[in-house]
Motif scaffolding. Sequence first.
Motif, mmCIF file in Angstrom:
data_model
loop_
_atom_site.group_PDB
_atom_site.id
_atom_site.type_symbol
_atom_site.label_atom_id
_atom_site.label_comp_id
_atom_site.label_asym_id
_atom_site.label_seq_id
_atom_site.Cartn_x
_atom_site.Cartn_y
_atom_site.Cartn_z
ATOM 1 N N ILE A 178 -4.959 -29.760 -0.882
ATOM 2 C CA ILE A 178 -5.962 -28.723 -0.603
ATOM 3 C C ILE A 178 -5.780 -27.586 -1.600
ATOM 4 N N VAL A 179 -6.871 -27.154 -2.197
ATOM 5 C CA VAL A 179 -6.841 -26.002 -3.104
ATOM 6 C C VAL A 179 -7.859 -24.984 -2.599
ATOM 7 N N ARG A 180 -7.396 -23.765 -2.352
ATOM 8 C CA ARG A 180 -8.306 -22.703 -1.920
ATOM 9 C C ARG A 180 -8.156 -21.507 -2.854
ATOM 10 N N THR A 181 -9.251 -20.816 -3.059
ATOM 11 C CA THR A 181 -9.268 -19.703 -4.027
ATOM 12 C C THR A 181 -9.493 -18.366 -3.324
ATOM 13 N N TYR A 182 -8.660 -17.399 -3.682
ATOM 14 C CA TYR A 182 -8.758 -16.042 -3.136
ATOM 15 C C TYR A 182 -8.758 -15.023 -4.270
ATOM 16 N N ASP A 183 -9.085 -13.788 -3.919
ATOM 17 C CA ASP A 183 -9.011 -12.697 -4.890
ATOM 18 C C ASP A 183 -7.636 -12.019 -4.852
ATOM 19 N N ILE A 184 -7.177 -11.740 -3.625
ATOM 20 C CA ILE A 184 -5.882 -11.066 -3.454
ATOM 21 C C ILE A 184 -5.065 -11.823 -2.406
ATOM 22 N N ILE A 185 -3.814 -12.121 -2.762
ATOM 23 C CA ILE A 185 -2.907 -12.801 -1.832
ATOM 24 C C ILE A 185 -1.680 -11.927 -1.612
ATOM 25 N N CYS A 186 -1.349 -11.686 -0.347
ATOM 26 C CA CYS A 186 -0.119 -10.974 0.002
ATOM 27 C C CYS A 186 0.873 -11.980 0.547
ATOM 28 N N PHE A 187 2.050 -12.041 -0.061
ATOM 29 C CA PHE A 187 3.100 -12.942 0.416
ATOM 30 C C PHE A 187 4.113 -12.144 1.223
ATOM 31 N N GLY A 188 4.287 -12.540 2.480
ATOM 32 C CA GLY A 188 5.107 -11.783 3.419
ATOM 33 C C GLY A 188 4.195 -10.964 4.318
ATOM 34 N N ASP A 189 4.652 -10.694 5.544
ATOM 35 C CA ASP A 189 3.794 -9.944 6.479
ATOM 36 C C ASP A 189 4.472 -8.674 6.975
ATOM 37 N N GLU A 190 5.363 -8.118 6.151
ATOM 38 C CA GLU A 190 5.914 -6.801 6.510
ATOM 39 C C GLU A 190 4.762 -5.796 6.505
ATOM 40 N N VAL A 191 4.860 -4.797 7.358
ATOM 41 C CA VAL A 191 3.746 -3.867 7.582
ATOM 42 C C VAL A 191 3.218 -3.226 6.281
ATOM 43 N N PRO A 192 4.090 -2.774 5.352
ATOM 44 C CA PRO A 192 3.546 -2.181 4.117
ATOM 45 C C PRO A 192 2.654 -3.136 3.322
ATOM 46 N N GLY A 193 2.990 -4.431 3.325
ATOM 47 C CA GLY A 193 2.178 -5.418 2.612
ATOM 48 C C GLY A 193 0.850 -5.673 3.299
ATOM 49 N N VAL A 194 0.892 -5.778 4.631
ATOM 50 C CA VAL A 194 -0.345 -5.991 5.391
ATOM 51 C C VAL A 194 -1.294 -4.812 5.163
ATOM 52 N N LEU A 195 -0.746 -3.594 5.230
ATOM 53 C CA LEU A 195 -1.591 -2.408 5.038
ATOM 54 C C LEU A 195 -2.089 -2.303 3.599
ATOM 55 N N ALA A 196 -1.280 -2.763 2.638
ATOM 56 C CA ALA A 196 -1.715 -2.791 1.236
ATOM 57 C C ALA A 196 -2.908 -3.732 1.073
ATOM 58 N N LEU A 197 -2.845 -4.887 1.720
ATOM 59 C CA LEU A 197 -3.944 -5.863 1.658
ATOM 60 C C LEU A 197 -5.219 -5.270 2.259
ATOM 61 N N VAL A 198 -5.065 -4.583 3.388
ATOM 62 C CA VAL A 198 -6.205 -3.930 4.050
ATOM 63 C C VAL A 198 -6.813 -2.868 3.128
ATOM 64 N N CYS A 199 -5.946 -2.044 2.516
ATOM 65 C CA CYS A 199 -6.429 -0.982 1.603
ATOM 66 C C CYS A 199 -7.139 -1.573 0.390
ATOM 67 N N ALA A 200 -6.619 -2.687 -0.122
ATOM 68 C CA ALA A 200 -7.233 -3.352 -1.288
ATOM 69 C C ALA A 200 -8.639 -3.835 -0.939
ATOM 70 N N ALA A 201 -8.760 -4.476 0.221
ATOM 71 C CA ALA A 201 -10.064 -5.006 0.642
ATOM 72 C C ALA A 201 -11.060 -3.872 0.891
ATOM 73 N N ARG A 202 -10.586 -2.810 1.518
ATOM 74 C CA ARG A 202 -11.477 -1.672 1.791
ATOM 75 C C ARG A 202 -11.949 -1.008 0.496
ATOM 76 N N GLU A 203 -11.030 -0.863 -0.474
ATOM 77 C CA GLU A 203 -11.402 -0.215 -1.731
ATOM 78 C C GLU A 203 -12.397 -1.067 -2.520
#
Length: 527
Positions: A9-34
């Motif tokens: 299976i190959v799937r394509t994304y724009d931004i991938i966060c590896f790990g689910d520590e809170v700073p990374g999750v919030l970084a992903l949210v901020c990236a998507a919002r921006e």
Amino acid sequence: MSEVRVLSIVRTYDIICFGDEVPGVLALVCAAREYFRQTNQYPRTLLLFKGSSKLGIGGHLVRGRLSYLDRSTVPLAIRQSRNLDTFGDSPAIYKEFLQRAGVAQIALDPVKADTALREMLREVRADILGDIEIKSVIKESQKITGIELTKDETYLGKQFIDCTVNAELAQAAGVKKLKGFETFGLPDSELAVTLVFETHGLSIDRLKNVEYQYLKRFTKTADTEAQKWLNFAAGGDPARADQLRKNLVDSNGNLKTMFVGKDYIDVRSKALSIAYHAFRGTPLSFESSRAILDNGNIAILSQGRLSWNALLFAVNADQAEALARAKAKPTLEMLHEIVFVRKWFESIGAREVKPAHELYIRHAGNIVGAVDPLSGSKMLTGGVPASEALGSFGYHFDIRGGIKGLDTRAAEKGFNNLAFLNPPLFNIGIQHAIIKDVPNLAVISPASGFVGYASSAGRIVEFNCGVGQGVGIAAGIALAQGRNLADISNTPVRTILAQTKRLPQIYGTSNVALASQLGDFENQMIA
């Protein structure tokens, strides 16, 4: 019979966060919002992590159940002059997370945190995939283009965020990481790890009373039974026993009783620790025991639950790395210790004692090759210049449990007095988290590009959420403009924070004399 080959299976994304520590999750949210703010559409985002999503999203704060949040420390004079709250002016994304999770001051309920993070991810249409292992990282020239998993799945992306404590994605991408405190010339030394546990049914009044009784007895030298317990916890060393006894009273001779705040308790003495170790039959020292019950940082949760950050286990650098790679699962030795913890806490009134699913691993080395590494001395000079700052953060250089060999090595270098280790109050940027040679990758964690003492203050979640907010905005800009993360400086991120009314007050302070002394220390320790 011919073999049937299952296509990967190959799937394509724009931004991938590896790990689910809170700073990374919030970084992903901020990236998507921006990105949405700039283009009016959400990017394709993926949260990819090793832990089990069934046990919650949010790394060591959720599955590790670290409910007692370390908050920014801002001197009273600065708070008063700028009309700041107790913890200063926190990053907007962190304030939002705490508010959604119902945090009054310090205590974070892991269940509510999981719910809040899932809501935020759902709002930006992020995909979530847990229980994974990296097989390899795909690169084109210097950039990461995808992550291949062991279960024959490949996830392609344009910008990557690594928020793991050991920079696992960065390592897989060929980024060099220093072991342990190699940045101090101590590659085998590492901070202790914690197995957080919750007590149910042990009331605060009962706990206060138990501690008070122990404090009275341990400070009364005529109480032979209590002194026998104290000597046991001291490993039979009279000097250590005396040291423990002196720790039980403050400079005015008053008993150091616990401080009970709105939603937290700070245990100021080792009375409970002494009592536990006497019961356990082990000395209260890492030199003699692999595990110690330290002064507790306690979060007060609903329904009579208290969350304890107190049970420390000594680990070396290789063990910390191995634990991080093994999904931060407690070892059999650690679970064995919890049996004694449970028995002792039940003896003082707890109905139940529940350990977390995962460990709180404080630190597991630091990556090399950040755009602009951050040292402890730079923190003491105030961090990044105020003109490009994304926020401010204060915290002491906290090496809980100690760094094995640090005092000896410091003495060898002629440093017998570390009085220059004042708590820094410094301005936040993102350049220490972005990798120069892998220009579409950021590491937002205790493993960022910290040098010397910086990781001890830089490992704190609140600080990394400020960095994560900045990196997220930078990733949104980079994606919208077809650029790399490493090409985005602090300044355009600051401009966006100001435009969107999310730029907090900036109040980092410089102590040039102390910074110079710490700089000498850090440079000589590395040499």
